[in-house]
Design a protein around this motif. Sequence first.
Motif, PDB file in Angstrom:
ATOM      1  N   UNK A 132       0.853  -1.187   0.000  1.00  0.00           N
ATOM      2  CA  UNK A 132       0.000   0.000   0.000  1.00  0.00           C
ATOM      3  C   UNK A 132       0.891   1.240   0.000  1.00  0.00           C
ATOM      4  N   UNK A 133       0.412   2.294  -0.607  1.00  0.00           N
ATOM      5  CA  UNK A 133       1.132   3.561  -0.620  1.00  0.00           C
ATOM      6  C   UNK A 133       0.241   4.601   0.062  1.00  0.00           C
ATOM      7  N   UNK A 134       0.770   5.234   1.106  1.00  0.00           N
ATOM      8  CA  UNK A 134       0.058   6.291   1.814  1.00  0.00           C
ATOM      9  C   UNK A 134       0.755   7.613   1.530  1.00  0.00           C
ATOM     10  N   UNK A 135       0.050   8.696   1.712  1.00  0.00           N
ATOM     11  CA  UNK A 135       0.635  10.000   1.454  1.00  0.00           C
ATOM     12  C   UNK A 135       0.376  10.971   2.588  1.00  0.00           C
ATOM     13  N   UNK A 136       1.287  11.913   2.726  1.00  0.00           N
ATOM     14  CA  UNK A 136       1.109  12.989   3.697  1.00  0.00           C
ATOM     15  C   UNK A 136       1.353  14.309   2.976  1.00  0.00           C
ATOM     16  N   UNK A 137       0.657  15.326   3.415  1.00  0.00           N
ATOM     17  CA  UNK A 137       0.913  16.684   2.946  1.00  0.00           C
ATOM     18  C   UNK A 137       0.784  17.614   4.140  1.00  0.00           C
ATOM     19  N   UNK A 138       1.764  18.458   4.304  1.00  0.00           N
ATOM     20  CA  UNK A 138       1.775  19.426   5.392  1.00  0.00           C
ATOM     21  C   UNK A 138       1.835  20.822   4.796  1.00  0.00           C
ATOM     22  N   UNK A 139       0.899  21.659   5.172  1.00  0.00           N
ATOM     23  CA  UNK A 139       0.883  23.034   4.682  1.00  0.00           C
ATOM     24  C   UNK A 139       1.724  23.957   5.557  1.00  0.00           C
ATOM     25  N   UNK A 140       2.088  23.495   6.721  1.00  0.00           N
ATOM     26  CA  UNK A 140       2.983  24.220   7.618  1.00  0.00           C
ATOM     27  C   UNK A 140       4.174  23.309   7.900  1.00  0.00           C
ATOM     28  N   UNK A 141       5.362  23.869   7.996  1.00  0.00           N
ATOM     29  CA  UNK A 141       6.551  23.070   8.300  1.00  0.00           C
ATOM     30  C   UNK A 141       6.419  22.452   9.680  1.00  0.00           C
ATOM     31  N   UNK A 142       6.658  21.151   9.763  1.00  0.00           N
ATOM     32  CA  UNK A 142       6.580  20.448  11.034  1.00  0.00           C
ATOM     33  C   UNK A 142       7.416  19.182  10.943  1.00  0.00           C
ATOM     34  N   UNK A 143       8.709  19.327  11.126  1.00  0.00           N
ATOM     35  CA  UNK A 143       9.624  18.200  10.980  1.00  0.00           C
ATOM     36  C   UNK A 143       9.288  17.072  11.933  1.00  0.00           C
ATOM     37  N   UNK A 144       9.036  17.392  13.184  1.00  0.00           N
ATOM     38  CA  UNK A 144       8.767  16.365  14.185  1.00  0.00           C
ATOM     39  C   UNK A 144       7.499  15.585  13.855  1.00  0.00           C
ATOM     40  N   UNK A 145       6.429  16.286  13.487  1.00  0.00           N
ATOM     41  CA  UNK A 145       5.174  15.615  13.142  1.00  0.00           C
ATOM     42  C   UNK A 145       5.333  14.794  11.874  1.00  0.00           C
ATOM     43  N   UNK A 146       5.990  15.363  10.870  1.00  0.00           N
ATOM     44  CA  UNK A 146       6.207  14.653   9.613  1.00  0.00           C
ATOM     45  C   UNK A 146       6.995  13.363   9.847  1.00  0.00           C
ATOM     46  N   UNK A 147       8.057  13.436  10.623  1.00  0.00           N
ATOM     47  CA  UNK A 147       8.869  12.241  10.923  1.00  0.00           C
ATOM     48  C   UNK A 147       8.064  11.217  11.714  1.00  0.00           C
ATOM     49  N   UNK A 148       7.231  11.678  12.625  1.00  0.00           N
ATOM     50  CA  UNK A 148       6.397  10.777  13.412  1.00  0.00           C
ATOM     51  C   UNK A 148       5.417  10.021  12.515  1.00  0.00           C
ATOM     52  N   UNK A 149       4.771  10.735  11.584  1.00  0.00           N
ATOM     53  CA  UNK A 149       3.839  10.101  10.661  1.00  0.00           C
ATOM     54  C   UNK A 149       4.572   9.095   9.766  1.00  0.00           C
ATOM     55  N   UNK A 150       5.731   9.494   9.239  1.00  0.00           N
ATOM     56  CA  UNK A 150       6.493   8.611   8.358  1.00  0.00           C
ATOM     57  C   UNK A 150       6.955   7.357   9.095  1.00  0.00           C
ATOM     58  N   UNK A 151       7.386   7.521  10.327  1.00  0.00           N
ATOM     59  CA  UNK A 151       7.799   6.383  11.138  1.00  0.00           C
ATOM     60  C   UNK A 151       6.644   5.421  11.364  1.00  0.00           C
ATOM     61  N   UNK A 152       5.468   5.961  11.661  1.00  0.00           N
ATOM     62  CA  UNK A 152       4.286   5.119  11.876  1.00  0.00           C
ATOM     63  C   UNK A 152       3.931   4.343  10.607  1.00  0.00           C
ATOM     64  N   UNK A 153       4.006   5.008   9.463  1.00  0.00           N
ATOM     65  CA  UNK A 153       3.678   4.332   8.206  1.00  0.00           C
ATOM     66  C   UNK A 153       4.675   3.217   7.903  1.00  0.00           C
ATOM     67  N   UNK A 154       5.937   3.457   8.172  1.00  0.00           N
ATOM     68  CA  UNK A 154       6.942   2.414   7.955  1.00  0.00           C
ATOM     69  C   UNK A 154       6.725   1.233   8.892  1.00  0.00           C
ATOM     70  N   UNK A 155       6.328   1.508  10.125  1.00  0.00           N
ATOM     71  CA  UNK A 155       6.060   0.435  11.083  1.00  0.00           C
ATOM     72  C   UNK A 155       4.863  -0.412  10.687  1.00  0.00           C
ATOM     73  N   UNK A 156       3.974   0.157   9.865  1.00  0.00           N
ATOM     74  CA  UNK A 156       2.834  -0.597   9.351  1.00  0.00           C
ATOM     75  C   UNK A 156       3.178  -1.334   8.063  1.00  0.00           C
ATOM     76  N   UNK A 157       4.398  -1.145   7.588  1.00  0.00           N
ATOM     77  CA  UNK A 157       4.862  -1.894   6.424  1.00  0.00           C
ATOM     78  C   UNK A 157       4.569  -1.268   5.080  1.00  0.00           C
ATOM     79  N   UNK A 158       4.086  -0.047   5.055  1.00  0.00           N
ATOM     80  CA  UNK A 158       3.725   0.553   3.774  1.00  0.00           C
ATOM     81  C   UNK A 158       4.826   1.475   3.252  1.00  0.00           C
ATOM     82  N   UNK A 159       4.643   1.906   2.043  1.00  0.00           N
ATOM     83  CA  UNK A 159       5.484   2.907   1.429  1.00  0.00           C
ATOM     84  C   UNK A 159       4.732   4.226   1.524  1.00  0.00           C
TER      85      UNK A 159
END
Length: 79
Positions: free
Chosen positions: A36-63
């Motif tokens: 599965x491929x999931x996507x994120x879009x952030x309209x405001x810069x948020x490195x910590x939140x973006x990394x947290x979301x990406x980490x969660x998606x990787x832990x679920x096994x997706x791209x």
Amino acid sequence: SVTQITPGGLNLIHKTSAMMRQLVRTRKGTDELKHHILGTIFYESSTRTSCSFQSAMLRLGCTFLHVDSISSSTKKGES
């Protein structure tokens, strides 16, 4: 908004987060979303939140695909 969450919905969020926490602690993740491929879009810069979301998606096994406001078409007025 938060006013739209029902008590049952809040309970579901709590149960799901507890299940996911246990998954990460015991198995370090799952491949439930493999292929599965999931996507994120952030309209405001948020490195910590973006990394947290990406980490969660990787832990679920997706791209995942990430788009930020600088490189998105919304800057040109597209939606």
